[in-house]
Design a protein around this motif. Structure first.
Motif, PDB file in Angstrom:
ATOM      1  N   ARG A   1       0.859  -1.177   0.000  1.00  0.00           N
ATOM      2  CA  ARG A   1       0.000   0.000   0.000  1.00  0.00           C
ATOM      3  C   ARG A   1       0.899   1.231   0.000  1.00  0.00           C
ATOM      4  N   ARG A   2       0.306   2.409   0.059  1.00  0.00           N
ATOM      5  CA  ARG A   2       1.080   3.642   0.004  1.00  0.00           C
ATOM      6  C   ARG A   2       2.051   3.758   1.184  1.00  0.00           C
ATOM      7  N   ASN A   3       1.618   3.320   2.365  1.00  0.00           N
ATOM      8  CA  ASN A   3       2.411   3.513   3.579  1.00  0.00           C
ATOM      9  C   ASN A   3       3.124   2.262   4.090  1.00  0.00           C
ATOM     10  N   VAL A   4       2.650   1.085   3.710  1.00  0.00           N
ATOM     11  CA  VAL A   4       3.236  -0.161   4.233  1.00  0.00           C
ATOM     12  C   VAL A   4       3.259  -1.249   3.168  1.00  0.00           C
ATOM     13  N   VAL A   5       4.167  -2.191   3.378  1.00  0.00           N
ATOM     14  CA  VAL A   5       4.167  -3.446   2.641  1.00  0.00           C
ATOM     15  C   VAL A   5       4.073  -4.532   3.705  1.00  0.00           C
ATOM     16  N   LEU A   6       3.139  -5.445   3.521  1.00  0.00           N
ATOM     17  CA  LEU A   6       2.901  -6.475   4.521  1.00  0.00           C
ATOM     18  C   LEU A   6       3.177  -7.843   3.907  1.00  0.00           C
ATOM     19  N   TYR A   7       3.890  -8.692   4.644  1.00  0.00           N
ATOM     20  CA  TYR A   7       4.204 -10.054   4.226  1.00  0.00           C
ATOM     21  C   TYR A   7       3.593 -11.002   5.256  1.00  0.00           C
ATOM     22  N   ALA A   8       2.995 -12.086   4.807  1.00  0.00           N
ATOM     23  CA  ALA A   8       2.367 -13.028   5.731  1.00  0.00           C
ATOM     24  C   ALA A   8       2.642 -14.466   5.309  1.00  0.00           C
ATOM     25  N   VAL A   9       2.848 -15.344   6.298  1.00  0.00           N
ATOM     26  CA  VAL A   9       2.978 -16.772   6.034  1.00  0.00           C
ATOM     27  C   VAL A   9       2.222 -17.518   7.129  1.00  0.00           C
ATOM     28  N   GLU A  10       1.665 -18.657   6.732  1.00  0.00           N
ATOM     29  CA  GLU A  10       0.934 -19.484   7.692  1.00  0.00           C
ATOM     30  C   GLU A  10       1.909 -20.281   8.546  1.00  0.00           C
TER      31      GLU A  10
ATOM     32  N   VAL B   1       5.144  -9.739   8.755  1.00  0.00           N
ATOM     33  CA  VAL B   1       6.196  -8.723   8.801  1.00  0.00           C
ATOM     34  C   VAL B   1       5.659  -7.501   8.079  1.00  0.00           C
ATOM     35  N   VAL B   2       5.760  -6.353   8.748  1.00  0.00           N
ATOM     36  CA  VAL B   2       5.269  -5.095   8.196  1.00  0.00           C
ATOM     37  C   VAL B   2       6.461  -4.193   7.929  1.00  0.00           C
ATOM     38  N   ARG B   3       6.616  -3.781   6.682  1.00  0.00           N
ATOM     39  CA  ARG B   3       7.680  -2.851   6.307  1.00  0.00           C
ATOM     40  C   ARG B   3       7.039  -1.483   6.114  1.00  0.00           C
ATOM     41  N   ALA B   4       7.496  -0.501   6.898  1.00  0.00           N
ATOM     42  CA  ALA B   4       6.989   0.858   6.773  1.00  0.00           C
ATOM     43  C   ALA B   4       7.719   1.549   5.624  1.00  0.00           C
ATOM     44  N   LEU B   5       6.978   2.219   4.781  1.00  0.00           N
ATOM     45  CA  LEU B   5       7.544   2.973   3.668  1.00  0.00           C
ATOM     46  C   LEU B   5       7.719   4.435   4.083  1.00  0.00           C
ATOM     47  N   PRO B   6       8.573   5.191   3.398  1.00  0.00           N
ATOM     48  CA  PRO B   6       8.819   6.588   3.788  1.00  0.00           C
ATOM     49  C   PRO B   6       7.554   7.433   3.909  1.00  0.00           C
ATOM     50  N   ALA B   7       6.534   7.145   3.117  1.00  0.00           N
ATOM     51  CA  ALA B   7       5.291   7.924   3.196  1.00  0.00           C
ATOM     52  C   ALA B   7       4.592   7.768   4.539  1.00  0.00           C
ATOM     53  N   SER B   8       4.899   6.707   5.276  1.00  0.00           N
ATOM     54  CA  SER B   8       4.245   6.473   6.565  1.00  0.00           C
ATOM     55  C   SER B   8       4.607   7.540   7.598  1.00  0.00           C
ATOM     56  N   ALA B   9       5.725   8.229   7.399  1.00  0.00           N
ATOM     57  CA  ALA B   9       6.145   9.257   8.346  1.00  0.00           C
ATOM     58  C   ALA B   9       5.153  10.408   8.409  1.00  0.00           C
ATOM     59  N   SER B  10       4.529  10.722   7.293  1.00  0.00           N
ATOM     60  CA  SER B  10       3.596  11.850   7.277  1.00  0.00           C
ATOM     61  C   SER B  10       2.132  11.403   7.276  1.00  0.00           C
ATOM     62  N   ALA B  11       1.903  10.108   7.389  1.00  0.00           N
ATOM     63  CA  ALA B  11       0.535   9.584   7.373  1.00  0.00           C
ATOM     64  C   ALA B  11      -0.123   9.758   8.734  1.00  0.00           C
TER      65      ALA B  11
ATOM     66  N   TRP C   1      -2.897   8.543  11.699  1.00  0.00           N
ATOM     67  CA  TRP C   1      -3.235   7.229  12.249  1.00  0.00           C
ATOM     68  C   TRP C   1      -4.308   6.553  11.396  1.00  0.00           C
ATOM     69  N   ALA C   2      -5.294   7.310  10.957  1.00  0.00           N
ATOM     70  CA  ALA C   2      -6.381   6.748  10.152  1.00  0.00           C
ATOM     71  C   ALA C   2      -5.854   6.188   8.826  1.00  0.00           C
ATOM     72  N   GLU C   3      -4.974   6.930   8.167  1.00  0.00           N
ATOM     73  CA  GLU C   3      -4.410   6.468   6.891  1.00  0.00           C
ATOM     74  C   GLU C   3      -3.540   5.227   7.087  1.00  0.00           C
ATOM     75  N   LEU C   4      -2.687   5.277   8.108  1.00  0.00           N
ATOM     76  CA  LEU C   4      -1.772   4.166   8.364  1.00  0.00           C
ATOM     77  C   LEU C   4      -2.537   2.906   8.756  1.00  0.00           C
ATOM     78  N   SER C   5      -3.514   3.039   9.622  1.00  0.00           N
ATOM     79  CA  SER C   5      -4.267   1.857  10.046  1.00  0.00           C
ATOM     80  C   SER C   5      -5.129   1.307   8.907  1.00  0.00           C
ATOM     81  N   ALA C   6      -5.677   2.183   8.065  1.00  0.00           N
ATOM     82  CA  ALA C   6      -6.462   1.714   6.916  1.00  0.00           C
ATOM     83  C   ALA C   6      -5.567   0.954   5.936  1.00  0.00           C
ATOM     84  N   ASP C   7      -4.373   1.479   5.664  1.00  0.00           N
ATOM     85  CA  ASP C   7      -3.439   0.776   4.779  1.00  0.00           C
ATOM     86  C   ASP C   7      -3.051  -0.579   5.369  1.00  0.00           C
ATOM     87  N   TYR C   8      -2.799  -0.604   6.668  1.00  0.00           N
ATOM     88  CA  TYR C   8      -2.449  -1.859   7.337  1.00  0.00           C
ATOM     89  C   TYR C   8      -3.594  -2.868   7.215  1.00  0.00           C
ATOM     90  N   ARG C   9      -4.809  -2.445   7.547  1.00  0.00           N
ATOM     91  CA  ARG C   9      -5.958  -3.357   7.490  1.00  0.00           C
ATOM     92  C   ARG C   9      -6.190  -3.889   6.078  1.00  0.00           C
TER      93      ARG C   9
END
Length: 121
Positions: free
Chosen positions: A26-35, A82-92, A94-102
């Motif tokens: 997403r704009r603010n995060v990249v999320l990786y998941a494994v079972e 694993v959640v990787r924060a992108l540089p855009a997350s610095a100015s995001a 809480w609502a934007e960051l949590s929406a991107d995460y979800r």
């Protein structure tokens, strides 16, 4: 705050999740998941210096940990995230960051479900 059993702490676990996990960006995060089967769900965070100074990085980490704690209530077992924060997350906000995460989280879990279905299991 995430309990110790709910944190990815070993470098090999970070590598395994990032390399072989389902990925959603997403704009603010990249999320990786494994079972992980019936193990407790665990979360790890990567917040590089490109995000900002230490104060900014810690703020982003605290926000991402809170978002992870909320998703832990819905998925208490079976995932390493694993959640990787992108540089855009610095100015995001809480609502934007949590929406991107979800959104990234739901996309990754859907991808894992599809993988699981294809493998017949």
């Amino acid at each position: 705050m995430l309990a110790v059993r709910n944190r990815v702490r070993v470098s090999a676990d970070f590598s395994r999740t990032v390399r072989s996990g389902a990925r959603s960006g997403r704009r603010n995060v990249v999320l990786y998941a494994v079972e992980t089967g019936e193990q407790p769900s665990r979360f790890g965070f990567i917040v590089a210096k490109t995000v900002g100074n230490a104060v900014t990085r810690n703020l982003v980490k605290r926000r991402l940990r809170e978002a992870a704690a909320q998703s832990l209530a819905l998925n208490p077992t079976g995932l390493d995230i694993v959640v990787r924060a992108l540089p855009a997350s610095a100015s995001a906000s809480w609502a934007e960051l949590s929406a991107d995460y979800r959104n990234a989280f739901s996309t990754c879990t859907a991808k894992l479900s599809q993988r699981h279905a294809r493998q017949g299991g």
